[in-house]
Design a protein around this motif. Sequence first.
Motif, PDB file in Angstrom:
ATOM      1  N   ASN A 119       0.811  -1.221   0.000  1.00  0.00           N
ATOM      2  CA  ASN A 119       0.000   0.000   0.000  1.00  0.00           C
ATOM      3  C   ASN A 119       0.845   1.272   0.000  1.00  0.00           C
ATOM      4  O   ASN A 119       0.349   2.345   0.354  1.00  0.00           O
ATOM      5  CB  ASN A 119      -0.935  -0.005   1.217  1.00  0.00           C
ATOM      6  CG  ASN A 119      -1.972  -1.104   1.134  1.00  0.00           C
ATOM      7  OD1 ASN A 119      -2.604  -1.287   0.100  1.00  0.00           O
ATOM      8  ND2 ASN A 119      -2.136  -1.860   2.223  1.00  0.00           N
ATOM      9  N   LYS A 132      -3.702  -8.109  -0.945  1.00  0.00           N
ATOM     10  CA  LYS A 132      -3.223  -7.837   0.404  1.00  0.00           C
ATOM     11  C   LYS A 132      -1.791  -8.329   0.596  1.00  0.00           C
ATOM     12  O   LYS A 132      -1.322  -9.226  -0.110  1.00  0.00           O
ATOM     13  CB  LYS A 132      -4.130  -8.512   1.437  1.00  0.00           C
ATOM     14  CG  LYS A 132      -5.605  -8.163   1.308  1.00  0.00           C
ATOM     15  CD  LYS A 132      -6.433  -8.982   2.276  1.00  0.00           C
ATOM     16  CE  LYS A 132      -7.912  -8.685   2.131  1.00  0.00           C
ATOM     17  NZ  LYS A 132      -8.439  -9.122   0.806  1.00  0.00           N
ATOM     18  N   GLU A 135      -0.479 -12.156   0.444  1.00  0.00           N
ATOM     19  CA  GLU A 135      -1.281 -12.938  -0.498  1.00  0.00           C
ATOM     20  C   GLU A 135      -0.370 -13.559  -1.560  1.00  0.00           C
ATOM     21  O   GLU A 135       0.591 -12.944  -2.013  1.00  0.00           O
ATOM     22  CB  GLU A 135      -2.337 -12.057  -1.157  1.00  0.00           C
ATOM     23  CG  GLU A 135      -3.334 -12.841  -2.001  1.00  0.00           C
ATOM     24  CD  GLU A 135      -4.527 -11.999  -2.439  1.00  0.00           C
ATOM     25  OE1 GLU A 135      -5.404 -12.557  -3.110  1.00  0.00           O
ATOM     26  OE2 GLU A 135      -4.568 -10.795  -2.100  1.00  0.00           O
ATOM     27  N   GLU A 153      -2.142  -1.350  -5.809  1.00  0.00           N
ATOM     28  CA  GLU A 153      -1.356  -2.216  -4.929  1.00  0.00           C
ATOM     29  C   GLU A 153      -0.611  -3.303  -5.710  1.00  0.00           C
ATOM     30  O   GLU A 153       0.450  -3.778  -5.293  1.00  0.00           O
ATOM     31  CB  GLU A 153      -2.258  -2.849  -3.850  1.00  0.00           C
ATOM     32  CG  GLU A 153      -3.181  -3.953  -4.308  1.00  0.00           C
ATOM     33  CD  GLU A 153      -4.462  -3.450  -4.954  1.00  0.00           C
ATOM     34  OE1 GLU A 153      -5.371  -4.270  -5.179  1.00  0.00           O
ATOM     35  OE2 GLU A 153      -4.564  -2.230  -5.230  1.00  0.00           O
ATOM     36  N   SER A 235      -8.033 -14.816  -0.591  1.00  0.00           N
ATOM     37  CA  SER A 235      -9.191 -14.269  -1.307  1.00  0.00           C
ATOM     38  C   SER A 235      -9.852 -15.338  -2.157  1.00  0.00           C
ATOM     39  O   SER A 235      -9.212 -16.291  -2.619  1.00  0.00           O
ATOM     40  CB  SER A 235      -8.748 -13.102  -2.207  1.00  0.00           C
ATOM     41  OG  SER A 235      -9.811 -12.647  -3.014  1.00  0.00           O
TER      42      SER A 235
END
Length: 478
Positions: A119, A132, A135, A153, A235
């Motif tokens: 981020n 994320k 991940e 990202e 995810s």
Amino acid sequence: MKKNRLASFLLLAGLLAGLVFPLSAGATETQPVQTPAPSAAPSSVPQQQSALLASMHIEGTAALLVDDDTGEVLYEQNAHGKVYPASITKVMTCLLTLESIARGEHQLDEVVTVGDQVNYGIGADGSTAGIKAGEQLTIHDLLGAALIPSANEACNAMAQLVAGDVEKFVDLMNQRAQELGMNDTHFANPHGYHDPDHYTSAYDIYLMAHEAMKDPTFRELVSSVDYKIPATNLSEARTLHSTNGLVSTWRVRDYWYEYATGIKTGSTPEAGHCLVSSATKNDRNLIAVVMGAANYTENKDVNYFTESKRLLEFGFNNFSRQTILDGSSLDFPEVSVTLSKTDYVTVRPAGSLSATLPNDIDPAAFQRELDLPESVEAPVEEGQVLGTVTLTYNGQEYGKVDLVANSSVERSELLYRLDRIQKFFDQLWVRIVLVVLAVLLVFLFLRHLITGRKRSRYGGSRARGGRGSSRYSGRRRR
């Protein structure tokens, strides 16, 4: 008589020196240098701009249209002006990632774990694919997420993967920009989130997009309507949709363009709405850049899609490939030939020259700027390069072609040897030697004269002395 002999010799020495010294003086005298001047433009050449180009205007801060097959700029509007690239930045990030794969440092299907800088430098309103830290997904998935839904990202994840650190990756971005000739560009992050020190130009965006479109994976992704990321450790499976209205109708309708092949959108309050787009029609490939467009027109049109499509259609409908120089043309000045019984040789272009031109420009209106010598020495071989011709229109250069001899010209050995003799005596050191020899001859001759006079006087005195002694001796004997 002796004075006449001396005067005659001095006159002879003066004449000899007169033959030598002008050569020496000529070596230092400034001579006009004859350089081939460009040919004057015929008076019939029209100097006005193309009416088609003059009628075109894009609603945005900058725009560019390029024939991507040849690199020719067809239309430009503030093409080198400073603009903010927004998410078009992601083209460079993906280009560097794909180049690291081409070098064998990574693989397209390599599964990577997203780093802790995922981020980095992203605000709350940035576009995302929900990736994320920690991940696990493939590099191909990261590329798809960056180019299709414009996930910020995903760019940070690739930057950390390739360089180990986002800031180090930014350094690589700026280095690659310089290598591509992007002289109007400076990057501050991998995703395009606004930063005052993150800027570019429409022309630089073309250079970057042109390079990226060489990669087949990049071309496939930017022309895709959507992309599916399978389920990961953090995810469920995701379907990502393109932000490019010329390629996809999922986000906006009525802007789909059947010839579109990409490339990337960008949008921030500071940058406005931006799009670098590409299209292929009738085996022709164009790239258009529209920067700083308003989001909506008075008719609620999504302006950067409308303007990009209009610019691409303008290129396809109003430009064509035309021959502006025929390789068989002999319409050029003859070049004089020295050291030969043949006085001149004709020249022709070594090849043809074509350009993508507005349809309202006559190829005959181009100016020819010649760079040809006034003369050349024989021998001349057929096909030998003797000069160049540059084709220009309204001050813009369209290309340069070598001018070659249309036939061979043999050398005259007699003229050649006479020329070598002349050039030998034209050399400064030869002239100096001649001057020294002339001075030495004068010196030796003068010395001979002076010595001769002294001997003559001495011999005359002895003779007169001898006769006087004889008379005196005769008187004493009496």
